[in-house]
Design a protein around this motif. Structure first.
Motif, PDB file in Angstrom:
ATOM      1  N   ALA A  70       3.774  -7.143   7.243  1.00 10.81           N
ATOM      2  CA  ALA A  70       2.716  -6.770   6.298  1.00 10.81           C
ATOM      3  C   ALA A  70       1.854  -7.965   5.922  1.00 10.81           C
ATOM      4  O   ALA A  70       2.349  -9.053   5.666  1.00 10.81           O
ATOM      5  CB  ALA A  70       3.328  -6.148   5.045  1.00 10.81           C
ATOM      6  N   LYS A  71       0.557  -7.721   5.883  1.00  8.83           N
ATOM      7  CA  LYS A  71      -0.415  -8.755   5.520  1.00  8.83           C
ATOM      8  C   LYS A  71      -0.895  -8.607   4.082  1.00  8.83           C
ATOM      9  O   LYS A  71      -1.576  -9.472   3.565  1.00  8.83           O
ATOM     10  CB  LYS A  71      -1.639  -8.677   6.442  1.00  8.83           C
ATOM     11  CG  LYS A  71      -1.321  -8.780   7.898  1.00  8.83           C
ATOM     12  CD  LYS A  71      -1.127 -10.211   8.305  1.00  8.83           C
ATOM     13  CE  LYS A  71      -1.051 -10.317   9.805  1.00  8.83           C
ATOM     14  NZ  LYS A  71       0.123 -10.966  10.276  1.00  8.83           N
ATOM     15  N   ARG A  72      -0.558  -7.476   3.456  1.00  7.56           N
ATOM     16  CA  ARG A  72      -1.015  -7.218   2.084  1.00  7.56           C
ATOM     17  C   ARG A  72       0.147  -6.748   1.229  1.00  7.56           C
ATOM     18  O   ARG A  72       1.009  -5.997   1.674  1.00  7.56           O
ATOM     19  CB  ARG A  72      -2.082  -6.112   2.052  1.00  7.56           C
ATOM     20  CG  ARG A  72      -3.284  -6.360   2.876  1.00  7.56           C
ATOM     21  CD  ARG A  72      -4.320  -5.255   2.741  1.00  7.56           C
ATOM     22  NE  ARG A  72      -3.749  -3.915   2.630  1.00  7.56           N
ATOM     23  CZ  ARG A  72      -4.290  -2.936   1.896  1.00  7.56           C
ATOM     24  NH1 ARG A  72      -5.413  -3.127   1.233  1.00  7.56           N
ATOM     25  NH2 ARG A  72      -3.721  -1.749   1.846  1.00  7.56           N
ATOM     26  N   ILE A  73       0.136  -7.167  -0.005  1.00  5.14           N
ATOM     27  CA  ILE A  73       1.173  -6.755  -0.947  1.00  5.14           C
ATOM     28  C   ILE A  73       1.122  -5.238  -1.169  1.00  5.14           C
ATOM     29  O   ILE A  73       2.147  -4.585  -1.353  1.00  5.14           O
ATOM     30  CB  ILE A  73       1.061  -7.544  -2.268  1.00  5.14           C
ATOM     31  CG1 ILE A  73       2.356  -7.438  -3.053  1.00  5.14           C
ATOM     32  CG2 ILE A  73      -0.148  -7.107  -3.083  1.00  5.14           C
ATOM     33  CD1 ILE A  73       2.470  -8.445  -4.173  1.00  5.14           C
ATOM     34  N   GLU A  74      -0.088  -4.665  -1.106  1.00  3.40           N
ATOM     35  CA  GLU A  74      -0.251  -3.223  -1.304  1.00  3.40           C
ATOM     36  C   GLU A  74       0.505  -2.429  -0.238  1.00  3.40           C
ATOM     37  O   GLU A  74       1.075  -1.376  -0.519  1.00  3.40           O
ATOM     38  CB  GLU A  74      -1.729  -2.823  -1.267  1.00  3.40           C
ATOM     39  CG  GLU A  74      -2.548  -3.403  -2.390  1.00  3.40           C
ATOM     40  CD  GLU A  74      -3.187  -4.751  -2.051  1.00  3.40           C
ATOM     41  OE1 GLU A  74      -2.716  -5.454  -1.124  1.00  3.40           O
ATOM     42  OE2 GLU A  74      -4.164  -5.095  -2.731  1.00  3.40           O
ATOM     43  N   ASP A  75       0.513  -2.936   0.996  1.00  6.81           N
ATOM     44  CA  ASP A  75       1.223  -2.248   2.072  1.00  6.81           C
ATOM     45  C   ASP A  75       2.731  -2.273   1.833  1.00  6.81           C
ATOM     46  O   ASP A  75       3.420  -1.277   2.058  1.00  6.81           O
ATOM     47  CB  ASP A  75       0.883  -2.875   3.423  1.00  6.81           C
ATOM     48  CG  ASP A  75      -0.576  -2.695   3.789  1.00  6.81           C
ATOM     49  OD1 ASP A  75      -1.232  -1.776   3.258  1.00  6.81           O
ATOM     50  OD2 ASP A  75      -1.076  -3.482   4.618  1.00  6.81           O
ATOM     51  N   GLU A  92      14.369  -6.572   1.580  1.00  6.97           N
ATOM     52  CA  GLU A  92      13.336  -7.139   2.456  1.00  6.97           C
ATOM     53  C   GLU A  92      11.995  -7.178   1.731  1.00  6.97           C
ATOM     54  O   GLU A  92      11.237  -8.145   1.850  1.00  6.97           O
ATOM     55  CB  GLU A  92      13.235  -6.317   3.745  1.00  6.97           C
ATOM     56  CG  GLU A  92      12.496  -7.028   4.836  1.00  6.97           C
ATOM     57  CD  GLU A  92      13.168  -8.322   5.263  1.00  6.97           C
ATOM     58  OE1 GLU A  92      12.429  -9.307   5.471  1.00  6.97           O
ATOM     59  OE2 GLU A  92      14.406  -8.381   5.386  1.00  6.97           O
ATOM     60  N   ALA A  93      11.711  -6.131   0.978  1.00 11.63           N
ATOM     61  CA  ALA A  93      10.464  -6.092   0.202  1.00 11.63           C
ATOM     62  C   ALA A  93      10.456  -7.200  -0.848  1.00 11.63           C
ATOM     63  O   ALA A  93       9.432  -7.854  -1.055  1.00 11.63           O
ATOM     64  CB  ALA A  93      10.295  -4.727  -0.453  1.00 11.63           C
ATOM     65  N   LYS A  94      11.580  -7.418  -1.481  1.00  9.30           N
ATOM     66  CA  LYS A  94      11.679  -8.473  -2.488  1.00  9.30           C
ATOM     67  C   LYS A  94      11.356  -9.833  -1.867  1.00  9.30           C
ATOM     68  O   LYS A  94      10.611 -10.633  -2.438  1.00  9.30           O
ATOM     69  CB  LYS A  94      13.086  -8.479  -3.095  1.00  9.30           C
ATOM     70  CG  LYS A  94      13.284  -9.485  -4.186  1.00  9.30           C
ATOM     71  CD  LYS A  94      14.694  -9.398  -4.744  1.00  9.30           C
ATOM     72  CE  LYS A  94      14.932 -10.489  -5.767  1.00  9.30           C
ATOM     73  NZ  LYS A  94      16.303 -10.487  -6.274  1.00  9.30           N
ATOM     74  N   LYS A  95      11.901 -10.097  -0.670  1.00  9.52           N
ATOM     75  CA  LYS A  95      11.613 -11.356   0.028  1.00  9.52           C
ATOM     76  C   LYS A  95      10.121 -11.469   0.338  1.00  9.52           C
ATOM     77  O   LYS A  95       9.527 -12.543   0.197  1.00  9.52           O
ATOM     78  CB  LYS A  95      12.395 -11.428   1.338  1.00  9.52           C
ATOM     79  CG  LYS A  95      13.872 -11.607   1.193  1.00  9.52           C
ATOM     80  CD  LYS A  95      14.501 -11.617   2.575  1.00  9.52           C
ATOM     81  CE  LYS A  95      15.979 -11.344   2.515  1.00  9.52           C
ATOM     82  NZ  LYS A  95      16.567 -11.199   3.863  1.00  9.52           N
ATOM     83  N   LYS A  96       9.529 -10.365   0.764  1.00 14.10           N
ATOM     84  CA  LYS A  96       8.105 -10.391   1.114  1.00 14.10           C
ATOM     85  C   LYS A  96       7.249 -10.603  -0.132  1.00 14.10           C
ATOM     86  O   LYS A  96       6.258 -11.337  -0.093  1.00 14.10           O
ATOM     87  CB  LYS A  96       7.721  -9.094   1.831  1.00 14.10           C
ATOM     88  CG  LYS A  96       6.359  -9.129   2.458  1.00 14.10           C
ATOM     89  CD  LYS A  96       6.307 -10.120   3.614  1.00 14.10           C
ATOM     90  CE  LYS A  96       4.966 -10.046   4.309  1.00 14.10           C
ATOM     91  NZ  LYS A  96       4.909 -10.865   5.515  1.00 14.10           N
ATOM     92  N   PHE A  97       7.620  -9.970  -1.255  1.00 11.94           N
ATOM     93  CA  PHE A  97       6.893 -10.177  -2.502  1.00 11.94           C
ATOM     94  C   PHE A  97       6.944 -11.658  -2.911  1.00 11.94           C
ATOM     95  O   PHE A  97       5.964 -12.232  -3.353  1.00 11.94           O
ATOM     96  CB  PHE A  97       7.445  -9.307  -3.630  1.00 11.94           C
ATOM     97  CG  PHE A  97       7.146  -7.845  -3.489  1.00 11.94           C
ATOM     98  CD1 PHE A  97       5.900  -7.395  -3.089  1.00 11.94           C
ATOM     99  CD2 PHE A  97       8.122  -6.900  -3.773  1.00 11.94           C
ATOM    100  CE1 PHE A  97       5.614  -6.047  -2.964  1.00 11.94           C
ATOM    101  CE2 PHE A  97       7.842  -5.540  -3.653  1.00 11.94           C
ATOM    102  CZ  PHE A  97       6.586  -5.110  -3.255  1.00 11.94           C
ATOM    103  N   GLN A  99       7.305 -14.177  -0.927  1.00 13.55           N
ATOM    104  CA  GLN A  99       6.444 -14.890   0.018  1.00 13.55           C
ATOM    105  C   GLN A  99       4.971 -14.781  -0.404  1.00 13.55           C
ATOM    106  O   GLN A  99       4.247 -15.773  -0.398  1.00 13.55           O
ATOM    107  CB  GLN A  99       6.631 -14.306   1.417  1.00 13.55           C
ATOM    108  CG  GLN A  99       5.832 -14.990   2.490  1.00 13.55           C
ATOM    109  CD  GLN A  99       6.029 -14.314   3.843  1.00 13.55           C
ATOM    110  OE1 GLN A  99       6.658 -13.276   3.952  1.00 13.55           O
ATOM    111  NE2 GLN A  99       5.466 -14.909   4.863  1.00 13.55           N
ATOM    112  N   PHE A 100       4.537 -13.600  -0.787  1.00 13.93           N
ATOM    113  CA  PHE A 100       3.154 -13.417  -1.257  1.00 13.93           C
ATOM    114  C   PHE A 100       2.911 -14.254  -2.512  1.00 13.93           C
ATOM    115  O   PHE A 100       1.848 -14.849  -2.657  1.00 13.93           O
ATOM    116  CB  PHE A 100       2.863 -11.946  -1.556  1.00 13.93           C
ATOM    117  CG  PHE A 100       2.602 -11.093  -0.342  1.00 13.93           C
ATOM    118  CD1 PHE A 100       1.636 -11.450   0.600  1.00 13.93           C
ATOM    119  CD2 PHE A 100       3.307  -9.912  -0.148  1.00 13.93           C
ATOM    120  CE1 PHE A 100       1.396 -10.665   1.710  1.00 13.93           C
ATOM    121  CE2 PHE A 100       3.057  -9.122   0.954  1.00 13.93           C
ATOM    122  CZ  PHE A 100       2.104  -9.488   1.886  1.00 13.93           C
ATOM    123  N   ASN A 101       3.876 -14.278  -3.420  1.00 13.47           N
ATOM    124  CA  ASN A 101       3.712 -15.042  -4.662  1.00 13.47           C
ATOM    125  C   ASN A 101       3.604 -16.539  -4.412  1.00 13.47           C
ATOM    126  O   ASN A 101       2.905 -17.245  -5.141  1.00 13.47           O
ATOM    127  CB  ASN A 101       4.864 -14.733  -5.625  1.00 13.47           C
ATOM    128  CG  ASN A 101       4.712 -13.373  -6.264  1.00 13.47           C
ATOM    129  OD1 ASN A 101       3.610 -12.866  -6.429  1.00 13.47           O
ATOM    130  ND2 ASN A 101       5.834 -12.760  -6.599  1.00 13.47           N
TER     131      ASN A 101
END
Length: 104
Positions: A70-75, A92-97, A99-101
């Motif tokens: 995913a390239k966007r937090i919205e996705d 996995e979503a938590k890790k990605k969030f 990363q975005f932060n």
């Protein structure tokens, strides 16, 4: 299905030659093959709220891969709704969030 996607990070819609040799044309809106193109990681296509219903039949591993790409937090926010009780997907979503932060 086309109502579940939006064009992102592209000021002027245009056509693209994809890695498999097929053509993906955004000049006339969202094409019919948007679902598969999104799954393949196309960066100029994002999910709209409600798109999670398209992914209900996908496996846990597919959703995890989509979250990682995913390239966007919205996705990511939409993808976690596909299987909201799945611990692996939520982690996995938590890790990605996170990363975005870090990128902010």
């Amino acid at each position: 299905m086309k109502n579940s996607f939006e064009i992102v990070n592209l000021p002027i819609p245009c056509a693209f030659q994809l890695q498999d040799g097929s053509r993906f044309d955004l000049r006339t809106g969202i094409p019919n093959n948007a679902y598969q193109v999104f799954k393949n990681g196309f960066e100029h296509l994002g999910l709209k709220p409600g798109a999670e219903k398209l992914f209900k039949k996908e496996s846990e591993s597919t959703i995890v891969k989509l979250i990682r790409k995913a390239k966007r937090i919205e996705d990511v926010e939409i993808l976690v709704l596909v299987k909201p009780d799945n611990v692996v997907i939520q982690e996995e979503a938590k890790k990605k969030f996170e990363q975005f932060n870090r990128l902010k």
